[in-house]
Design an enzyme around this catalytic site. Structure first.
Site, PDB file in Angstrom:
ATOM      1  N   LYS A 141       1.054  -1.115  -0.031  1.00 13.13           N
ATOM      2  CA  LYS A 141      -0.066   0.208   0.165  1.00 13.13           C
ATOM      3  C   LYS A 141       0.879   1.247  -0.065  1.00 13.13           C
ATOM      4  O   LYS A 141       1.687   1.726   0.841  1.00 13.13           O
ATOM      5  CB  LYS A 141      -0.833   0.075   1.273  1.00 13.13           C
ATOM      6  CG  LYS A 141      -1.681   1.274   1.366  1.00 13.13           C
ATOM      7  CD  LYS A 141      -3.047   1.125   2.356  1.00 13.13           C
ATOM      8  CE  LYS A 141      -3.839   2.477   2.561  1.00 13.13           C
ATOM      9  NZ  LYS A 141      -4.816   2.139   3.589  1.00 13.13           N
ATOM     10  N   LYS A 190      -2.303  -1.733  -3.646  1.00 12.48           N
ATOM     11  CA  LYS A 190      -3.210  -0.503  -3.809  1.00 12.48           C
ATOM     12  C   LYS A 190      -1.985   0.961  -3.785  1.00 12.48           C
ATOM     13  O   LYS A 190      -1.335   0.993  -3.003  1.00 12.48           O
ATOM     14  CB  LYS A 190      -3.963  -0.544  -2.442  1.00 12.48           C
ATOM     15  CG  LYS A 190      -4.703   0.653  -2.238  1.00 12.48           C
ATOM     16  CD  LYS A 190      -5.328   0.635  -0.708  1.00 12.48           C
ATOM     17  CE  LYS A 190      -5.900   1.965  -0.549  1.00 12.48           C
ATOM     18  NZ  LYS A 190      -6.642   2.154   0.930  1.00 12.48           N
TER      19      LYS A 190
END
Ligand code: PBG
Length: 323
Positions: free
Chosen positions: A195, A248
């Site tokens: 992330k 992400k």
């Protein structure tokens, strides 16, 4: 052999032949729909910068789920918002909060719908950070226990999969241990393993929390310039017991999706985040591009990069697109 014997256009000359030789497919079964749940009743609040996305109370959420079930969506990820906040994020693991209540209600009525929950503290902390805070520092180790309690409360309420998005070191191991200890050995962990600290989360912060009241998330989320670190994060989470890995954001990180897919053996998911959704919506509203085509092409690019499944706010619209 070369031209004129070789003619790549032969395999493009009709829809039938193009369909026959297509390498990558995208359909509704690849998509997971995010939903935001808030305290109260009768609420359906639009989210700024995300046309078509709302914050629901428990009752209106059930109506929305009836609709998306009818459309063929079979997996959702739930985010809590608007709960009471304190510095330690204690409401995150309170069984009386909207996420836990929604899990119980939905599990009962839609046993065939796969329920994923986002596990994080930022929606429940007064400072808006994803972990506990001391001065300006985001504390790692003391945060783990709270994340683990939160994951257990979700599993107890009916979550099939818990998805930690906080980026604390060691959280997957802490959550796995706590789930197993509480008897939830069959609850899976979908780790937001990779992330990045991204500007594309902007619109989400209006939906579910959580802009930090000081500083930013760069001491825990990853530096966008890094590639090999993604593999390190993925491998660490696998060692700690992650069942599924997620990258992400998606669109600006297709290379990372490809690399993680090629170097691991677990399923790889991508999160098509709020800012990516907002870009296409805004351009479509302005008449600058065809929304349906742009969405399909964008999601297809994530599949082509190697994403097995995609979390996307476009899922509901996608379900309504004609072939
Ligand atoms: C919470 C969380 C965020 C997102 C998912 N979980 C925000 C953040 O980390 O700042 C972003 C999702 C999106 O932008 O669609 N930690």
């Amino acid at each position: 052999m070369n031209y004129p014997q070789v003619r790549p256009r032969r395999l493009r000359r009709s829809k039938a032949v193009r369909d026959l030789v297509r390498e990558t497919e995208i359909d509704l079964s690849h998509l997971i729909y995010p939903l935001f749940v808030v305290p109260g009743a009768g609420i359906k609040q639009p989210v700024a910068a995300m046309p078509g996305v709302f914050r629901f109370s428990g009752d209106t959420l059930l109506k929305e789920i009836a609709e998306i079930w009818e459309l063929g969506i079979r997996a959702i990820i739930l985010f809590g918002a608007g709960s009471p906040a304190d510095p330690a994020g204690t409401a995150a693991y309170d069984p009386g909060q909207p996420v836990q209540a929604a899990l119980r209600a939905v599990k009962d009525r839609y046993p065939g719908l796969l329920l994923i929950t986002d596990v994080c503290l930022c929606g429940y902390t007064t400072h808006g950070h994803c972990g506990l805070v001391e001065g300006e520092e985001i504390l790692n180790d003391p945060t783990l226990e709270i994340l683990a309690r939160t994951a257990v409360s979700h599993a107890a309420a009916g979550a099939d999969i818990v998805a930690p998005s906080d980026m604390m070191d060691g959280r997957v191991a802490a959550i796995r241990k706590a789930l197993d200890h509480a008897g939830h050995t069959n609850t899976s962990i979908l780790s937001y393993a990779v992330k990045y600290a991204s500007s594309f989360y902007g619109p989400f912060r209006d939906a579910a929390c959580c802009a930090p009241s000081f500083g930013d998330r760069r001491t825990y989320q990853m530096d966008p310039g890094n590639t090999r670190e993604a593999l390190k994060e993925a491998q660490l989470d696998l060692t700690e017991g992650a069942d599924i890995l997620m990258i992400k954001p998606a669109l600006a990180y297709l290379d990372i999706i490809r690399m993680v897919k090629e170097n691991t053996l677990n399923p790889v998911f991508a999160y098509n985040v709020s800012g990516e959704y907002a870009m296409i919506k805004a351009a479509a509203v302005a008449g600058y591009l065809n929304e349906n085509d742009a969405v399909k092409e964008t999601l297809l690019s994530m599949r082509r990069a190697g994403a097995d499944r995609i979390i996307t706010y476009h899922a509901k619209d996608f379900a309504c697109y004609a072939e």
